[in-house]
Design an enzyme around this catalytic site. Structure first.
Site, PDB file in Angstrom:
ATOM      1  N   TYR A 268      -3.320 111.217  51.302  1.00 11.85           N
ATOM      2  CA  TYR A 268      -1.939 111.506  50.914  1.00 11.85           C
ATOM      3  C   TYR A 268      -1.517 110.710  49.675  1.00 11.85           C
ATOM      4  O   TYR A 268      -0.960 111.259  48.721  1.00 11.85           O
ATOM      5  CB  TYR A 268      -0.992 111.204  52.076  1.00 11.85           C
ATOM      6  CG  TYR A 268       0.463 111.272  51.668  1.00 11.85           C
ATOM      7  CD1 TYR A 268       1.117 112.493  51.569  1.00 11.85           C
ATOM      8  CD2 TYR A 268       1.175 110.122  51.340  1.00 11.85           C
ATOM      9  CE1 TYR A 268       2.448 112.573  51.178  1.00 11.85           C
ATOM     10  CE2 TYR A 268       2.494 110.181  50.942  1.00 11.85           C
ATOM     11  CZ  TYR A 268       3.125 111.410  50.861  1.00 11.85           C
ATOM     12  OH  TYR A 268       4.429 111.479  50.462  1.00 11.85           O
ATOM     13  N   ASP A 303      -0.175 118.294  56.409  1.00  8.47           N
ATOM     14  CA  ASP A 303       0.951 119.211  56.221  1.00  8.47           C
ATOM     15  C   ASP A 303       1.435 119.232  54.782  1.00  8.47           C
ATOM     16  O   ASP A 303       1.944 120.240  54.292  1.00  8.47           O
ATOM     17  CB  ASP A 303       2.104 118.802  57.143  1.00  8.47           C
ATOM     18  CG  ASP A 303       2.522 117.354  56.931  1.00  8.47           C
ATOM     19  OD1 ASP A 303       3.560 117.119  56.288  1.00  8.47           O
ATOM     20  OD2 ASP A 303       1.814 116.456  57.411  1.00  8.47           O
ATOM     21  N   LYS A 375       0.086 116.188  65.440  1.00  8.69           N
ATOM     22  CA  LYS A 375       1.465 116.181  64.956  1.00  8.69           C
ATOM     23  C   LYS A 375       1.701 117.462  64.157  1.00  8.69           C
ATOM     24  O   LYS A 375       1.073 117.684  63.123  1.00  8.69           O
ATOM     25  CB  LYS A 375       1.714 114.965  64.084  1.00  8.69           C
ATOM     26  CG  LYS A 375       3.139 114.881  63.552  1.00  8.69           C
ATOM     27  CD  LYS A 375       3.265 113.696  62.617  1.00  8.69           C
ATOM     28  CE  LYS A 375       4.623 113.699  61.946  1.00  8.69           C
ATOM     29  NZ  LYS A 375       4.700 112.696  60.876  1.00  8.69           N
TER      30      LYS A 375
END
Length: 545
Positions: A268, A303, A375
């Protein structure tokens, strides 16, 4: 395929096993790099575990002063432990704080000791590091006791964000959210903190679109959530962010203050914050070792790829990243029950059959990682100004999460496409997810995609594309793949980005007593129950872990 597939999707176990083997191959050079290098943040994390905290009047932490001074005089390729504890055992400084203060004034001298002096320094450093690890162990035992005494909510856990910028405003909002049904409270960090090469000190009230991650802020929020946990009769978990240039330090602080989850993704910071890939991978290994020891669930950030890349075309990149994250996590000592892999409900709702495609992706992740506390993130990219459509889309997201047995559901806000959500928006979002969860009950038990149907075939196709991408990454190297924009479209070259100057190759004789302990004593079995669910039970014993 010969028809002997596993789970509800009928996945071929040979394809699943091949995907994991390829992910391990792709990850190995990165793991070797992390094992043979250190960073300024890894060395500062050691000092924090040894008890050094606080900052000078200008706000610069003492750990930064001390590591910078050692680095300037002898380098960090041997680690800071020997020079620092040599100076403590031989010099006039009674403790780390006094030594750091002297270093900040240019009055401390460091060397690489040898012989008996080196052994004395080594033993003193080991005692200090062991004391820090013992404190983390005590906080983990504290969590285990509270989970037994107060009670642990069932999956899916409802995850909610607070982020006013002021810790004293965050606390009442977090307590109110817990009373309304939130099982996990995340305090999102102030914008740009991941780019700071130091951790701010003290309680803070001036964050921007978030609240600074500091040890005092962690302590204050943890105490407030402990109080409301006792009131509600269920343990409310606390989440923050261990990413950016201070990833190992924030992980250490999280362990010391008993946080329960940390955002901690292997890519990320590289893709979305332009932090150097080498720095990120080295820091993330040490941070995950701390998380494993502390029993902290990591949340990964796949995500985010779907906010910049198409959720259909790039679905396989999510799976590849999850497999890599899993491999890096296992190598660092994290058990499956602590690996909270991320994914998201981001397919364009105008696309025909969009919900069926979402179900295929969500069920694929559930079956590939049956024991992970997954998640699942709500729609954001296609949320606009129509709050009624947004509320409906969030309900579909909640339905997909319950139907496919997701473990952690971050609630969607109908107004997030317009402004920072109000408290009333949060109440409506919590009501939405409560209704869907209660109305569906055990509906996941009845979810059985038709063999040969769209859901099954889409899942198999994404898995096949994932294997093909992993094969290319094994040939070209993960750093090359990141540089080519494979994840989230953005290109990040191996020697670009922020923080590379804080990386050093370990010299012969490198010594970090905290790393020594964590390597020898990897994290124990997770205190969090495995992510068993009706939707995944059929595949738990059949899909290779």
């Amino acid at each position: 395929m010969d028809g002997t597939g596993t789970g509800r999707l009928g996945l071929d176990p040979r394809v699943v096993e091949r995907a994991r083997r390829l992910a391990a191959r792709a990850a190995e050079p990165i793991i070797e790099m992390a094992r043979t290098h250190t960073t300024v943040s890894v060395e500062r994390a050691l000092l924090r575990l040894a008890g050094l905290s606080g900052a000078d009047p200008a706000g610069r932490p003492w750990v930064n002063h001390l590591v910078d001074a050692v680095r300037a005089q002898v380098g960090i390729e041997h680690g800071v432990a020997l020079p620092v504890w040599d100076a403590l055992t031989a010099g006039p400084h009674p403790g780390l704080r006094e030594l750091a203060e002297a270093a900040s004034r240019g009055e401390a001298r460091f060397r690489l000791p040898a012989g008996p002096d080196a052994e004395r320094a080594r033993e003193a450093a080991r005692r200090a590091a062991r004391a820090g690890i013992d404190r983390i162990d005590a906080r983990r035992a504290e969590r285990d006791r509270l989970l037994r005494d107060v009670g642990d909510p069932p999956h899916p856990w409802i995850y909610l964000i607070v982020a006013t910028g002021d810790i004293y405003e965050d606390i009442p909002q977090a307590v109110a959210a817990a009373r309304e049904g939130a099982d996990v409270v995340a305090v999102i960090r102030s914008t740009g903190q991941s780019l700071l090469d130091y951790v701010p000190e003290g309680p803070t009230r001036e964050g921007y679109a978030g609240t600074y991650a500091t040890q005092d802020n962690f302590r204050l929020m943890r105490a407030a959530l402990d109080d409301v946990s006792a009131e509600l009769g269920r343990y409310v978990r606390l989440t923050n962010y261990a990413s950016g240039l201070c990833m190992p330090e924030i992980a250490a602080l999280a362990g010391l203050e008993r946080l329960d989850m940390m955002l901690n993704d292997c890519m990320y910071g590289i893709v979305f914050r332009d932090i150097n890939p080498r720095r990120t991978f080295i820091d993330q290994r040490f941070s995950r070792q701390i998380h494993a020891r502390a029993g902290i669930v990591i949340n990964t950030g796949e995500d985010n790829y779907l906010t910049t890349a198409d959720a259909v075309d790039a679905a396989h990149t999510v799976i590849v990243s999850q497999l890599l994250n899993e491999r890096f996590a296992h190598e660092a000592g994290l058990a499956d029950g602590l690996i909270g892999l991320g994914h998201a409900f981001e397919i364009d709702p105008a696309l025909p059959e969009s919900f069926r495609l979402e179900l295929a992706h969500a069920q694929l992740v559930r079956e590939l990682f049956p024991h992970a506390p997954l998640k699942y993130m709500p729609p954001t990219r296609h949320m606009g100004g129509d709050v009624f459509a947004g509320y409906l889309l969030d309900a579909f997201f909640n339905l997909a999460g319950v139907l496919t047995g997701q473990s952690i559901i971050l609630i969607g806000m109908m107004t997030e496409g317009i402004h920072t959500p109000w408290l009333s928006d949060r109440d409506l979002a919590l009501a939405n997810v409560r209704y869907v969860r209660d109305a569906c009950g055990g509906l996941a038990e009845d979810f059985a995609p038709r063999p040969g149907g769209l859901v099954v075939e889409r899942a198999r196709r994404v898995l096949g594309e994932s294997v093909e991408l992993l094969e290319r990454i094994c040939d070209d190297g993960l750093l090359t793949a990141i540089g080519a924009g494979t994840f989230g479209v953005t290109r990040r070259p191996p020697d670009g980005g922020k923080g590379l100057d804080g990386v050093a190759e370990r010299a012969d004789g490198y010594f970090n007593p905290a790393g020594e302990i964590l390597d020898a004593e990897p994290g124990a079995v997770a205190s969090v129950p495995p992510a068993a669910s009706a939707a995944s039970a059929a595949s738990e014993q059949e899909v290779p872990a």
